[in-house]
Structures are given as C-alpha cells and as structure tokens.
Design a protein around this motif. Structure first.
Motif, mmCIF file in Angstrom:
data_model
loop_
_atom_site.group_PDB
_atom_site.id
_atom_site.type_symbol
_atom_site.label_atom_id
_atom_site.label_comp_id
_atom_site.label_asym_id
_atom_site.label_seq_id
_atom_site.Cartn_x
_atom_site.Cartn_y
_atom_site.Cartn_z
ATOM 1 N N TYR A 114 2.749 -1.786 15.364
ATOM 2 C CA TYR A 114 2.506 -0.395 15.754
ATOM 3 C C TYR A 114 1.626 0.305 14.743
ATOM 4 C CZ TYR A 114 3.456 4.453 17.024
ATOM 5 O OH TYR A 114 3.330 5.760 17.396
ATOM 6 N N ALA A 115 1.977 0.162 13.459
ATOM 7 C CA ALA A 115 1.188 0.825 12.415
ATOM 8 C C ALA A 115 -0.249 0.336 12.444
ATOM 9 C CB ALA A 115 1.816 0.572 11.054
ATOM 10 N N ARG A 128 4.949 -2.092 6.121
ATOM 11 C CA ARG A 128 4.319 -1.417 7.255
ATOM 12 C C ARG A 128 3.328 -0.385 6.752
ATOM 13 N NH1 ARG A 128 8.102 2.042 11.142
ATOM 14 N NH2 ARG A 128 8.142 3.313 9.256
ATOM 15 N N VAL A 178 -2.134 1.774 15.476
ATOM 16 C CA VAL A 178 -2.491 3.178 15.284
ATOM 17 C C VAL A 178 -3.708 3.317 14.371
ATOM 18 C CG1 VAL A 178 -1.705 5.276 14.169
ATOM 19 C CG2 VAL A 178 -0.229 4.117 15.767
ATOM 20 N N HIS A 179 -3.879 2.340 13.480
ATOM 21 C CA HIS A 179 -5.040 2.374 12.595
ATOM 22 C C HIS A 179 -6.193 1.552 13.116
ATOM 23 C CE1 HIS A 179 -2.047 4.116 9.903
ATOM 24 N NE2 HIS A 179 -3.077 4.590 9.223
ATOM 25 N N ALA A 225 7.143 -5.763 15.685
ATOM 26 C CA ALA A 225 6.564 -4.679 16.488
ATOM 27 C C ALA A 225 6.337 -3.427 15.651
ATOM 28 C CB ALA A 225 7.459 -4.364 17.674
ATOM 29 N N ALA A 262 -0.557 6.647 3.196
ATOM 30 C CA ALA A 262 0.654 6.262 3.918
ATOM 31 C C ALA A 262 1.841 6.762 3.118
ATOM 32 C CB ALA A 262 0.729 4.754 4.098
ATOM 33 N N MET A 263 2.987 6.845 3.794
ATOM 34 C CA MET A 263 4.168 7.358 3.103
ATOM 35 C C MET A 263 5.393 6.550 3.445
ATOM 36 S SD MET A 263 5.321 11.258 2.983
ATOM 37 C CE MET A 263 5.986 11.879 1.513
ATOM 38 N N LEU A 292 12.480 3.519 11.173
ATOM 39 C CA LEU A 292 11.954 2.353 11.890
ATOM 40 C C LEU A 292 12.030 2.601 13.382
ATOM 41 C CD1 LEU A 292 13.669 -0.423 9.763
ATOM 42 C CD2 LEU A 292 11.336 0.458 9.589
ATOM 43 N N LEU A 293 11.028 2.096 14.084
ATOM 44 C CA LEU A 293 11.025 2.244 15.533
ATOM 45 C C LEU A 293 12.089 1.343 16.138
ATOM 46 C CD1 LEU A 293 7.185 2.183 16.174
ATOM 47 C CD2 LEU A 293 8.679 4.160 15.995
ATOM 48 N N ARG A 298 -4.364 11.284 6.585
ATOM 49 C CA ARG A 298 -3.404 10.312 7.070
ATOM 50 C C ARG A 298 -4.036 8.968 7.339
ATOM 51 N NH1 ARG A 298 -1.850 14.696 11.171
ATOM 52 N NH2 ARG A 298 -1.537 16.372 9.699
#
Lengths: 244, 277, 235
Positions: A95-96, A143, A99-100, A91, A76-77, A84-85, A72
């Motif tokens: 977020y993505a 994203r 997280v990375h 944002a 990405a997928m 979507l958040l 992961r």
C-alpha cells in the motif's frame, strides 16, 4: 539539500498556545533527537514539521519550499503505536509503495525487499494485526522506509517495546541513517538518544529551550530546564535502565 | 488478495446486470391490462377462475390490483388501471358522472349475509328481516365487527344501520367495533371476538377459519350486492389501454364471461349471479 | 389454533412440494430485495464515506437527519413512490407502476439511509484510527475513501445485510407500488398479507417461516464467503 527551516511557528488550541517556536533550523546529516518532559509539545511539533497538522501561524520550509503535500512525498512517520491496515503484512508495505507510485512487478519486488529488511518475510501473508508488538512496529518502520523518505520522523518508536524488540528497531533506524535518511526522533530513552543523536532539540512548555550538538547537550546543557530534566533522568536506577 | 477482489467484482457486475435486466422487459411488449378491483372480489377466487379463460381466448393478460374500494376508485382516477370493477353503486355512478369512466354496466351480484357464533346470543338466526336482526344485536349489546373502511360492503352495511335507526358511530368502540380493514381480516377479528359480522357470501364461503361461526341471516332482498364494471376513460388518461380494456369489458358482459361467472362455485355453492343486460 | 411444530411441518412440506408458484414468489422477493440492496450500496456506501471523512458546515445536521431516515415507514415510502410513478404523476411516462422495478425503487429508498448511516458510523471510527497515518502517506480527505471502504469491508457487509433484512421483510412499500399482482409482483411478504386476509393463517405462517429461512440462508452465505478473508485479517 537543507531539510527544515522553521519561523515563528505556533499552534494554538483555544487560548492555549501548545507550540511556540521562533526560529529553528534542522540540517541534513545525523539524527536530530527531540527530548523533553511529558506535555512539552514534542509530538505536536513533529506533526507540524511533517505537515499532517496545520499550524496556527508561522512558516515551515522543507528543501526551501512551503508546499505541505511535498513534505509527505519525501518524508515518512512512524507513530508510537503502529497504525497498520487491516490487511496482510505484505499488503501494508504494498500500500505504501503504491501510494508513492510504485506498481506492478516493481511493487512486489520492493515488498519482498523491505519485508526481508524487517525480518518479516515469513509473515508476509499473515494478517498484520496478528503480529506481536515488536513485529508490528518493525513493519511500520520498514513500511515507512519503503517510501524512500528524505526525512524519517519517529514518535517514541520503542516506548511500548521490550528490550529485544527495541534493539531491532534501533538497528533499522541506524541502517536507515547510514543510507542517508535524515532521522528526527522523539524518545524518552536517553541511552538510545545518546547512542544515536547528532544534535538535540530540548522542548518544554511548547517552546524550544535548547538546540545543541548531542555531545555538548549531554555533557553540559545550557538551559536550566534541560539541566533539571537530565538531572531527574540520571538517577542511579535510571542509569541502569536507560529509561524514565 | 487479487483473486478475492475479482470475485467481489464479478458478483457486483452480476448483480448490476440483473438490475439492468429488470428494466429491459418493460420494452418487451407483453400484452396486458390492469384491472382495479377489490380484495373481497379477489379473495373469493372468482377472478382466479375466470381470468385465465379470457387470457387464453384473447392473449391479453389481466393484472389484478386488489385493494379497498376507495383505493381502487382513486387509482382509477389516477389512470393507474384500464378497467374498474367494484361493488359500490353510488361511488361508481359518481365516477362516471365526473368523467373518470366511460360508462357503467351491471356485471353480476352476490349477496350479503350476517354471520355469528352458533350460540347466537342475540337470537337472530333465521330472521328474514335483516334490519330487525341488526336492531336486536344492538339492543342486546352483542359485539358486532364492521369493516369500517368505506368499502362497498361497509357502505351497504351502513345503509341498513341507517334504516334501523341505530347510531353506530356513537357506539363505536363499545359493542360496535370498526377494524378499518379488509373482509378477511375483519372476519378474523369478528370470530376472535365471538361477535357478529356483516359480510359478502363469497368471502365467507372462501374464508378458511370459520371455527364455530355460521350463517345466521340471509335472503333479505336488501342484502343484494351489485357489481359494476367500467372502462376507465382514456380521454382523461391517455395511457389507458382503451382497445384491450374494451375487449375485456365486452367479454365480461357477453356470453362467455357471464357464463363462467355462473359456473363458479365453492363447496357446491354458486356465489355470483351474472346480471348484465 | 396453530401450533409451532405443525406450522413448521407445513412449511417444510411446502418447500419440498416444489410448487412452482411458491418458488416464483421466493425468487421474486430475493430478486427485488437483493437488487435494491446493491443499488442502495452503490449510493449509500460512498455517501456514508463522504460524510465520515468530510468536514463541512451542517455535517452534524445531515448525520442526524440520515440516522432518522433509517426509520422511514415503508408504507409512507410506498405511497410517495406510487404518487410519483402513477400515470397521474410526474414519472408516469415510464410506466413503472405495478412492476418489480417499482418495488426495487421503493426498497432502495428505504434501504439507502440504513446503509449510508451505518457506513458513516463505521468509517468515521475507522478514519479516526487511520487518518494520521494516511495523511502521513499523503492520502488526505476524500482520497482516503477507497482505503477506508476496503478496510472496513466486514463491517460494511453487515450494514448491507441489515439493509437486506429490512428490504426482504417489508410489505408496506411493495404492496402499494407493486399491486401484489399474481405472477408479476407477488412476493413472500405480499403473499403473507394476502393469505392472512383470506383467513388462511396456517399458509401465511408457513410462508413466513420460509421467509425467515431465506433470510438466514442469505446471511449465512455472506458470512461463509467472508470467512477466508476474515481469517487473513484477524490472523
């Protein structure tokens, strides 16, 4: 760098074996398209490859390794319907990135960059869910690209979009490919498949009936099932639409 | 987005500090004792009248927990109070005999009365003999509402029924209704049902919804309602505030307390009669 | 008997009279219930989130039990907390009985299941929507909880308001553990109980009206605070 190697992969629910693949190698390079009728197990298959579903048995190697968390980070997928958040457009990308491991000012910089790539800069502060269907999918796509994945999986990214929106998605995918991202995509849009594919995996009933270079596949598919599938698709009306 | 997050965070921190501040006062050292008493005593207003004087004189705050007689005694047995003030002689004597209280003292008395509607269908108005009156209510099948809650008032009422030889528990649910609750609620229900109610005078005078009910029977010596005060035994419950509790008991039984009790009036009537010896 | 316009007028008169005793009672109710809700949130939100996301044996049973706890009778909670905090009880050494802290404890016990159960339900459906995408990002299992909590914040604030409603309106628990002591542990609901037992029904009703108005104000305040953010979310 050798993306994906699959051995004896099965996915079973109750008595039903929904995916059953003996051996498969997906190489780096041009896009791999996965085609097949509804219920062939394509969606399950790419989720297994991406490591978000656990197989019943078998091994999947990515870059020579088995660890699914690794998958992961470098993959990405994008799903058929974008998830979507409940936050702003910016944002979601932030977020993505976070997280990375991208934070602070670098995060902001990259958010701007990817929003621009997706033509969404004007919508940055807007609620992500207020965008149109096409814009939402573009957002989901940039994203995903913001995660700088080695492999980008796409599950029918254009099937609920109108032609104009489809085009913008296709452009983004091509750009990503040109920058070296390996594309693995499911689609029902055979015209799109023909334009993009380097090689094709054809699935039916959970099994891989054929894996061939695109040129060969579309000209003269080896398996009977693929022949039947293509024949049913290329009726006069479907040639015009390029879809079902 | 960041600003909103900070606001929420600030709010949470604020509320958590309020929570913390809740705990701190416990260590602040307010000087107080807890008095376990009954709702009828509190509702009469007597305590609101005399306690501030005690507090001003001694600096000891008296926190009143007013519940049913049975609950007050139980709380006292658990040591959740420093002084017990109820009006149930036998229960109080048992309390001391079993070692929960140090010693019982007579404090004051008020009296019980029977109230009913002005129409008075049972015809008991003015009767001197309360037992006679209660017999008449029973035989004329008029509604009588009792507290039915084992309180001092209830126990006094039952004693009189026993003397009248009427079987009220057998009649429960017919003309004899038991509310299982406090004096105020019972008066409300009794008046709502246009029935008769056995109550202490203080509660009646202080009650706000008399409608067309009046005092019908009073004055019989058997309607005498004695209050007692007991210091809860610190030997059974070491956390009892023996010193301050004793100060309060002494004050109540002494000139100041007894004097204030006799001065307390509602509507020009003295309700409680001090009788400490 | 009573009529509504008179009672309303009485309530308004009370409010504007500026009676310090009245305000002390209102403030104590708010203090106790708001702090109880915060405490319940601190316990219930993560608990609900864990139940929403976790997969383990007995999970369904715990959910059923938690939902049932939403119906805990306040008077029973009050009784149990009293027995715990009583001088005769295990926690008597803390001398918390008949203090606002005891009331907060009792109300927290009442409200936490509500917050947890509603959180669980909300986040479970949110998780159903998000989980594939979050897993794709590498955010799995319990790591997804902060994301779910933040994205679910509007539904969760309603859960907290439901808890607040329960707390501010109950009397059974606070009257037993607080003792309804004048100037110390007398709240709006215990005052209503008191005035009712005194037969002062009009005053009791007026207090009740003020209680409802207070609850409306709190709900309105929370909604207003959330409005700008909601606009962003819904576009």
């Amino acid at each position: 760098m050798m993306p994906i190697l699959v051995k004896n992969l099965t996915f079973q629910v109750g008595r039903q074996r929904l995916v059953d693949l003996t051996s498969l190698e997906i190489l780096a390079g041009g896009p791999t398209l996965i085609l097949g009728p509804n219920g062939a197990g394509k969606s399950l298959f790419i989720r297994l490859l991406h490591g978000i579903i656990e197989p019943t048995s078998g091994t999947i190697l990515f870059n020579g390794r088995v660890a699914r968390q690794q998958f992961r980070r470098h993959q990405a997928m994008v799903f058929q319907k974008p998830v979507l958040l409940r936050r702003s457009v910016a944002a979601n990308v932030a977020y993505a990135l976070k997280v990375h491991g991208v934070t602070g000012r670098e995060n902001t910089r990259q958010v701007d960059k990817y929003l621009e790539l997706g033509g969404l800069s004007n919508h940055a502060k807007q609620s992500a869910r207020s965008l149109s269907g096409g814009e939402q999918q573009r957002l989901a796509l940039v994203r995903a690209l913001a995660c700088t994945p080695q492999v980008l999986f796409l599950d029918e990214p254009t099937s609920s979009l109108d032609p104009a929106a489809s085009d913008s998605i296709e452009t983004l995918i091509s750009n990503a490919e040109n920058l070296g991202t390996k594309i693995i995509m499911i689609t029902h849009d055979l015209a799109l498949a023909q334009r993009l594919a380097k090689d094709v995996i054809f699935m039916q009933n959970g099994q891989m009936d054929e894996h061939a270079l695109a040129e060969k596949f579309f000209r003269s598919p080896a398996s009977a099932s693929a022949q039947a599938f293509l024949a049913s698709k290329f009726t006069p009306s479907s040639e015009i639409n390029g879809q079902n | 987005m960041v600003r909103i997050r900070n606001q929420n965070l600030a709010l949470v921190v604020l509320l958590l500090s309020a929570l913390a501040l809740q705990v701190l006062p416990l260590f602040a050292g307010d000087r107080f004792i807890v008095l376990q008493s009954t709702t009828s005593t509190r509702n009469s207003g007597l305590l609101d009248a005399i306690l501030p004087v005690f507090e001003a004189e001694t600096g000891i705050e008296v926190r009143v927990v007013a519940v049913g007689t049975g609950q007050a005694i139980k709380n006292a047995e658990n040591g959740d109070g420093d002084v017990l003030m109820v009006h149930a002689l036998e229960a109080e004597q048992k309390f001391v005999a079993e070692g929960w209280g140090v010693r019982r003292f007579d404090l004051m008395y008020n009296d019980f009365i029977i109230i009913g509607s002005k129409q008075d269908p049972a015809g008991i108005s003015g009767l001197q003999d309360v037992v006679e009156a209660m017999k008449k209510i029973a035989t004329s099948n008029q509604i009588f509402v009792s507290r039915g809650d084992d309180s001092g008032t209830h126990k006094a009422e039952l004693k009189l029924w026993a003397q009248s030889k009427v079987d009220v528990s057998g009649a429960s649910g017919t003309w004899y209704r038991e509310t299982g609750t406090g004096m105020g609620a019972t008066l409300n229900i009794g008046i709502g049902m246009r029935g008769y109610v056995f109550t202490d005078r203080a509660s009646w005078v202080a009650f706000g919804q008399k409608e067309n009910h009046v005092v019908l029977v009073e004055g019989d010596a058997r309607l005498f309602n004695q209050y007692g005060v007991i210091l809860i035994n610190p030997e059974r419950n070491p956390r009892v505030k023996q010193q301050d509790g004793q100060v309060f008991v002494d004050w109540l039984l002494g000139e100041n307390g007894q004097g204030l009790i006799s001065l307390f009036q509602i509507d020009g009537q003295q309700l409680f009669f001090p009788n400490a010896h | 008997m009573q009529n509504f316009p008179d009672t309303l007028a009485h309530s308004i008169g009370l409010i504007f009279s500026g009676d310090p005793q009245l305000w002390a009672v209102v403030l104590l109710s708010l203090k106790v219930s708001l702090i109880a809700v915060v405490a319940s949130g601190l316990i219930g939100l993560p608990l609900g989130a864990l139940l929403a996301v976790g997969r383990f044996r007995g999970r369904q049973a715990i959910i059923v039990f938690l939902n049932a706890l939403m119906g805990l009778p306040p008077v029973v909670v009050g009784l149990v907390v009293y027995l715990m905090l009583s001088n005769n009880g295990p926690l008597g050494v803390f001398q918390l009985l008949y203090t606002p802290t005891a009331m907060i404890i009792a109300q927290t016990i009442l409200v936490t299941p509500i917050v947890a159960a509603l959180t669980r339900q909300l986040l479970e459906s949110l998780n159903a929507e998000y989980s594939e995408q979050l897993r794709s990002f590498g955010v799995t299992g319990f790591a997804s909880i902060p994301t779910l909590l933040w994205d679910g914040r509007f539904g969760l604030s309603t859960a907290l308001l439901a808890g607040f409603g329960r707390a501010i309106a109950e009397v059974g628990a606070v009257i037993i553990v607080g003792g309804n002591i004048n100037h110390v542990t007398r709240t709006m609901t215990t005052s209503i109980a008191l005035e009712t037992s005194r037969g002062n029904l009009e005053l009791a009703l007026a207090l009740g009206t003020i209680l409802v108005l207070t609850a409306i104000l709190v709900n309105a305040a929370v909604t207003i605070v959330g409005m700008p953010a909601r606009r962003v979310e819904n576009g």
